[in-house]
Design an enzyme around this catalytic site. Sequence first.
Site, PDB file in Angstrom:
ATOM      1  N   ASP A 146       0.875  -1.176   0.000  1.00  0.00           N
ATOM      2  CA  ASP A 146       0.000   0.000   0.000  1.00  0.00           C
ATOM      3  C   ASP A 146       0.913   1.227   0.000  1.00  0.00           C
ATOM      4  O   ASP A 146       1.013   1.969   0.961  1.00  0.00           O
ATOM      5  CB  ASP A 146      -0.932  -0.011   1.206  1.00  0.00           C
ATOM      6  N   GLU A 147       1.555   1.437  -1.132  1.00  0.00           N
ATOM      7  CA  GLU A 147       2.731   2.304  -1.214  1.00  0.00           C
ATOM      8  C   GLU A 147       2.441   3.788  -0.978  1.00  0.00           C
ATOM      9  O   GLU A 147       3.355   4.574  -0.747  1.00  0.00           O
ATOM     10  CB  GLU A 147       3.404   2.093  -2.569  1.00  0.00           C
ATOM     11  N   ALA A 148       1.174   4.191  -1.036  1.00  0.00           N
ATOM     12  CA  ALA A 148       0.829   5.590  -0.805  1.00  0.00           C
ATOM     13  C   ALA A 148       0.699   5.908   0.677  1.00  0.00           C
ATOM     14  O   ALA A 148       0.539   7.066   1.060  1.00  0.00           O
ATOM     15  CB  ALA A 148      -0.472   5.932  -1.521  1.00  0.00           C
TER      16      ALA A 148
END
Length: 203
Positions: free
Chosen positions: A107-109
């Site tokens: 969930d890179e954000a």
Amino acid sequence: LLNFRCKTLPGARKNAALVKGKGAIFPWQGDADFGEEQAPWGLYKYLWHQNADIIYAFDKYARATGDDAFMCHEGLAVLAETARFWVSQLKRDAAGLYFLENTVGPDEAEQHGPYNGYTSLMARRSLEISSRWWALAREKAAVAAQKTARQLNLTESEIAAWSKVAEKISIPEVPGQPGVPLQDAFFLKRRAEDISNMTVPEH
């Protein structure tokens, strides 16, 4: 795809140097020729889960196909250099446990920081995979393993450390839910949303 990772290992080594790490880290967003990191906004400083994802793919391929020869020859350097990266980035606390100080999961954000459950679990798995395949290579392909070890200046003690570090990686759990890894250090500070009245539209 796995051969592509083998081919771009030199670029992955350059990426590791960007964060003062050892070994190699494959890019989150890289070029197709050299594998050097092209990600914007300095994401390379903490976005590392792909390194473990790639090793997981190597292991899944070999287990599904029985292609031990690929792992014991072409794959050995990738296994070793990614293991080196994890060991170089894991910090040891007063209790002797290891943790990743600043990273983020798929969930890179989301906010990056310590104790990311996914990346910590996958770093552990990655070290276990590298350790297991190197042990098998020294048994089934001793000449190739010795050659790769010499090329990488890889010692027996360094290889032995991978499994020992893996055993000591700290995986924080959700309070009151044993065995459920905590998403990250910020998860419990988030506001709980009331979804009791939420409806799912019919299709």
